[in-house]
Design an enzyme around this catalytic site. Structure first.
Site, PDB file in Angstrom:
ATOM      1  N   TYR A  53     -10.103 -59.187 -27.695  1.00 38.70           N
ATOM      2  CA  TYR A  53     -10.267 -57.747 -27.880  1.00 38.70           C
ATOM      3  C   TYR A  53      -9.815 -56.967 -26.641  1.00 38.70           C
ATOM      4  CZ  TYR A  53     -13.230 -58.587 -32.029  1.00 38.70           C
ATOM      5  OH  TYR A  53     -13.711 -58.968 -33.249  1.00 38.70           O
ATOM      6  N   ALA A  54      -9.098 -55.887 -26.897  1.00 38.55           N
ATOM      7  CA  ALA A  54      -8.681 -54.943 -25.854  1.00 38.55           C
ATOM      8  C   ALA A  54      -7.802 -55.601 -24.802  1.00 38.55           C
ATOM      9  CB  ALA A  54      -9.892 -54.282 -25.207  1.00 38.55           C
TER      10      ALA A  54
END
Length: 312
Positions: A53-54
């Site tokens: 994520y991210a």
């Protein structure tokens, strides 16, 4: 906030969980900090992230930076297995990779242990026996408390359960899969498997990327600041003629009973078999507050039957 056991395990989680994929991506550090602390203040205990994520670790890094002493107040869940490099060297569920992936996540999260370590997708190149043995070793070492899976087909869940019994190692206690009023495919095979093997279900995309909020109007362009406007592929995926018909029926159903679409989407999921916590992201404090309030509607058997007729 209602607290529930995660499947047949002793791990207890809040009925609403916080999806952390926005942190380090759609929300800056200060906004993420406000959302995280508000979630804890409102009784959310399950924080769900993943190493990818991210921007390859961004979300985990934000959580590690923000949580501090409040780490002890939450159930911290993360995931491994999806590609963390473009050359195929950092992905999958081999012993070698799992042992390095968990250390990297622990470092980013600034913690000594992960409450729920989830395999993000099935790895067809690694024997399940190898994966389960490696995960069991992590549990015995105290680096992981419980293990779960995500995006597994039902027969792979059954395979993992049988192997764990044969090998006398830790078994998956949860499964995380897409499930909502307009995406109900898991009810055919996966949900019965989760019930049979007592896996807690953690549904993600409960609002179908915003379709089930009721903010999108049929036949009109999506507002400029929404996901459908920023990611047309999501609109193509969810805003089908079938789904828009369903949304119109559900909007009328909720309004007749004095509730919002958000409350219907969350409360319906919270009453489904095996659902332990509804995973929902938030980019603003107000969204966290809305999500927490949204599970307060207990639908009657007749209402659930009417929802079924409208969504199948």
């Amino acid at each position: 906030m209602q607290i529930r056991n995660l499947g047949g395990s002793g791990l207890r989680v809040s009925a609403v969980g916080l999806g952390c994929n926005n942190f380090g991506q759609r929300t800056d550090l200060e906004t993420s900090r406000k959302v995280i602390h508000k979630a804890i203040d409102l009784g959310i205990t399950l924080f769900d992230t993943a190493d990818i994520y991210a921007g390859m670790g961004g979300s985990e890094t934000v959580l590690g930076t923000v949580l501090g002493d409040r780490r002890k107040d939450i159930v911290l869940a993360t995931k491994y297995a999806k590609p963390m490099a473009t050359d195929g060297t950092r992905q999958g569920a081999s012993r070698r990779y799992i042992m390095s992936a968990v250390e990297a996540s622990l470092k980013r999260l600034k913690t000594d242990y992960i409450d729920l370590y989830q395999q993000h997708e099935y790895d067809a190149l690694t024997p399940m026996e190898e994966t389960l043995r490696a995960l069991d070793d992590l549990v015995r070492q105290g680096k992981v408390r419980y293990i779960g899976n995500s995006n597994f087909p039902a027969w792979r869940i059954a395979e993992a359960e049988m192997l764990a019994r044969q090998m006398n190692v830790g078994r998956f206690v949860s499964c995380q899969d897409e499930y909502s009023l307009v995406v109900r495919g898991i009810e055919k095979d996966l949900l019965p498997a989760a019930q049979e093997y007592k896996l807690g279900l953690l549904p993600f995309f409960p609002l179908a990327s915003g379709l089930l909020t009721g903010k999108y109007k049929r036949g009109t362009d999506a507002p400029a600041d929404t996901r459908f406007a920023k990611a047309p592929a999501l609109k193509d995926r969810y805003a089908t003629a079938r789904n828009e018909d369903i949304v119109e029926k559900l909007q009328a159903f909720a309004q007749e009973r004095g509730h919002t679409m958000l409350e219907l989407a969350f409360s319906w999921l919270a009453q489904r078999p095996q659902v332990a916590s509804v995973i929902a992201g938030a980019t603003r404090v107000e969204q966290v507050e809305q999500n927490v309030k949204a599970v307060g509607w207990t639908l009657s058997a007749e209402e659930l039957a009417e929802v079924d007729r409208s969504t199948k």
